[in-house]
Enzyme design. Structure first.
Site, PDB file in Angstrom:
ATOM      1  N   ASP A 172       0.851  -1.292   0.082  1.00  0.00           N
ATOM      2  CA  ASP A 172       0.041  -0.036  -0.052  1.00  0.00           C
ATOM      3  C   ASP A 172       0.858   1.253  -0.060  1.00  0.00           C
ATOM      4  OD1 ASP A 172       0.969  -0.415   2.587  1.00  0.00           O
ATOM      5  OD2 ASP A 172      -0.722  -1.121   3.586  1.00  0.00           O
ATOM      6  N   GLU A 214      -9.597  -2.167   5.070  1.00  0.00           N
ATOM      7  CA  GLU A 214     -10.174  -1.721   6.532  1.00  0.00           C
ATOM      8  C   GLU A 214     -11.701  -2.755   6.746  1.00  0.00           C
ATOM      9  OE1 GLU A 214      -8.586  -0.326   8.400  1.00  0.00           O
ATOM     10  OE2 GLU A 214      -7.791   1.752   7.900  1.00  0.00           O
ATOM     11  N   HIS A 237      -7.108  -4.995  10.056  1.00  0.00           N
ATOM     12  CA  HIS A 237      -7.108  -4.635   8.794  1.00  0.00           C
ATOM     13  C   HIS A 237      -5.778  -5.514   8.331  1.00  0.00           C
ATOM     14  CE1 HIS A 237      -4.699  -0.534   9.271  1.00  0.00           C
ATOM     15  NE2 HIS A 237      -3.893  -1.467   9.569  1.00  0.00           N
ATOM     16  N   ASN A 255      -7.689  -2.784  14.276  1.00  0.00           N
ATOM     17  CA  ASN A 255      -9.044  -3.305  13.700  1.00  0.00           C
ATOM     18  C   ASN A 255      -9.070  -4.586  12.863  1.00  0.00           C
ATOM     19  OD1 ASN A 255      -8.057  -2.239  11.500  1.00  0.00           O
ATOM     20  ND2 ASN A 255      -9.354  -0.578  11.335  1.00  0.00           N
TER      21      ASN A 255
HETATM   22  P1  PGA Z   1       2.182  -1.498  12.680  1.00  0.00           P
HETATM   23  O1  PGA Z   1       1.015  -1.495  11.804  1.00  0.00           O
HETATM   24  O2  PGA Z   1       3.074  -2.327  11.940  1.00  0.00           O
HETATM   25  O3  PGA Z   1       2.707  -0.125  12.469  1.00  0.00           O
HETATM   26  O4  PGA Z   1       1.751  -1.963  13.942  1.00  0.00           O
HETATM   27  C1  PGA Z   1       0.439  -2.758  11.299  1.00  0.00           C
HETATM   28  C2  PGA Z   1      -0.672  -2.516  10.368  1.00  0.00           C
HETATM   29  O5  PGA Z   1      -1.630  -1.580  10.565  1.00  0.00           O
HETATM   30  O6  PGA Z   1      -1.046  -3.255   9.402  1.00  0.00           O
END
Ligand code: PGA
Length: 242
Positions: free
Chosen positions: A67, A143, A138, A136
């Site tokens: 992404d 999302e 994702h 959450n």
């Molecule tokens: P993080 O994010 O590695 O910064 O905890 C993970 C994600 O949101 O997929």
């Protein structure tokens, strides 16, 4: 599903790096799906160490990142292109033209999403997709929603995601409101998925994603259907899984 829980970050990083460098050692033309965020930083550090020790070469590797933020200049320090250059690409021998990240500044975002999917299709199947996990549920920036989208698309970031990522910016107002993300169809088509999660604040979502109902309310729960899913957890994130 193979779930491994580690006592230390160092061991987790080594295990994650070993899986990726091991794949590239046996398949020098591997197609890697890469991730950003706090989670993979230590794994990339370990991969760079392995590279500098002469254990692996990335000259033949092609990569696709999950992404990118929409509207953030590509040279902004928090763009995912900057992140990947900083943590991995500039330290290893992967040719820049073999590294792919969606262009979040494309004039025609729909066309850019189609172009990205076509590039992935031309490269063949992704051999290994590295994933982190959002609070959450994702994966990438897919999302929770009533329906999930198969291919690359533009997404409105959840407030929770913007709050979580505000730690990388001066304030939450600077966190972009949209991103371009690979879809769940592409993620699930990868031959192997390597999910890495760290920290007590993710223990509940790890448990829900890997043992709860398979639902678009928790996109990571779809990973339960994948035939080759490897999950690396630190002790805190794995608290409810032991
Ligand atoms: P993080 O994010 O590695 O910064 O905890 C993970 C994600 O949101 O997929």
């Amino acid at each position: 599903m193979n779930v491994l829980i580690f006592d230390s970050n160092e061991k987790l990083n080594e295990a994650g790096a070993n899986i990726i460098t091991g794949l590239v050692q046996t398949n020098p033309r591997a197609v890697l799906g890469l991730a950003t965020g706090g989670t993979p930083v230590g794994v990339y550090e370990q991969i760079v160490k392995d590279y500098k020790r002469g254990l692996v070469s990335f000259r033949g590797v092609t990569s696709f990142n999950l992404d990118e933020y929409v509207g953030l200049p590509v040279d902004h320090p928090e763009s995912y292109r900057s992140y990947m250059n900083h943590h991995l690409f500039r330290h290893i021998d992967i040719p820049a033209e073999q590294t792919h990240i969606p262009n979040g500044n494309a004039e025609d975002p729909e066309a850019e999403c189609r172009r990205y999917d076509e590039l992935i299709a031309e490269a063949g199947q992704i051999d290994l997709q590295l994933l982190g996990l959002g609070h959450n549920g994702h994966i990438g920036f897919n999302e929770p929603a009533h329906a999930l989208i198969r291919g690359t698309h533009v997404v409105d970031l959840a407030e929770e995601t913007r709050r979580a990522n505000a730690r990388f910016f001066n304030s939450i107002d600077e966190v972009p409101k949209q991103a371009m993300t690979m879809g769940v169809g592409t993620i699930l088509k990868a031959k192997t998925i390597l999910l890495i999660v760290r920290g007590a604040d993710k223990a509940e979502i790890v448990h829900r994603a890997l043992t709860g109902p398979i639902t678009t309310d928790c996109p990571a729960s779809l990973l339960q259907t994948h035939p080759h899913l490897v999950v690396l957890l630190d002790r805190e994130a794995g608290r409810l899984m032991a």
